[in-house]
Write a protein that holds these residues in place. Structure first.
Motif: not given
Length: 144
Positions: A63-90
């Protein structure tokens, strides 16, 4: 919320190392920052990952943990955000990083909450926390 403009080199190396060690699955974590510099990653218990997705268990965080965003990996080698990524980012945080296979120092992209690429400087910090990340990265390398 503080504007994020940089990431500690040791934190970035640790993130890339964890992404590589998680292969073929994705990894996901939450970013923390101090004075505008990302210098910590929180990996929540109960996180679920697969070869094509990852989901962090927000309910498992302190509780109370302050974060500024997220990090995740794409094993495919393509760092382009997916639809699910874009939704989470927003929804949570201002800065999101996607790392990509083969997880070298240039295999990552930072995005804002609108999924637009942003520039983050990579800076060298000399703190006790950085030493701990360097030790963890070395441990991960030995396991690979």
């Amino acid at each position: 919320m503080t504007r994020v403009f940089a990431i500690a080199e040791s934190t970035l190396k640790m993130i890339l190392g964890v992404g590589k060690s998680a292969m073929p699955n994705e990894m996901i974590g939450l970013l923390r920052a101090e004075d505008g510099v990302i210098n910590d990653v929180v990996f929540a218990p109960g996180t679920v990952t697969s070869e094509v997705s990852s989901m962090v268990r927000i309910d498992q965080l302190p509780v109370g943990l302050k974060t500024v965003g997220s990090v995740h990996s794409h094993p495919s080698g393509n760092p382009t955000p997916s639809g699910a990524d874009r939704e989470m980012f927003s929804k949570k945080g201002k800065c999101h990083i996607i790392t990509a296979n083969p997880f070298e120092m240039n295999d990552w992209v930072a995005y804002n909450k609108k999924s637009e690429p942003i520039e983050l400087d990579v800076v060298e910090l000399s703190s006790k926390k950085d030493k701990l990340w360097e030790e963890e990265l070395e441990r991960i390398r030995k396991e690979l």
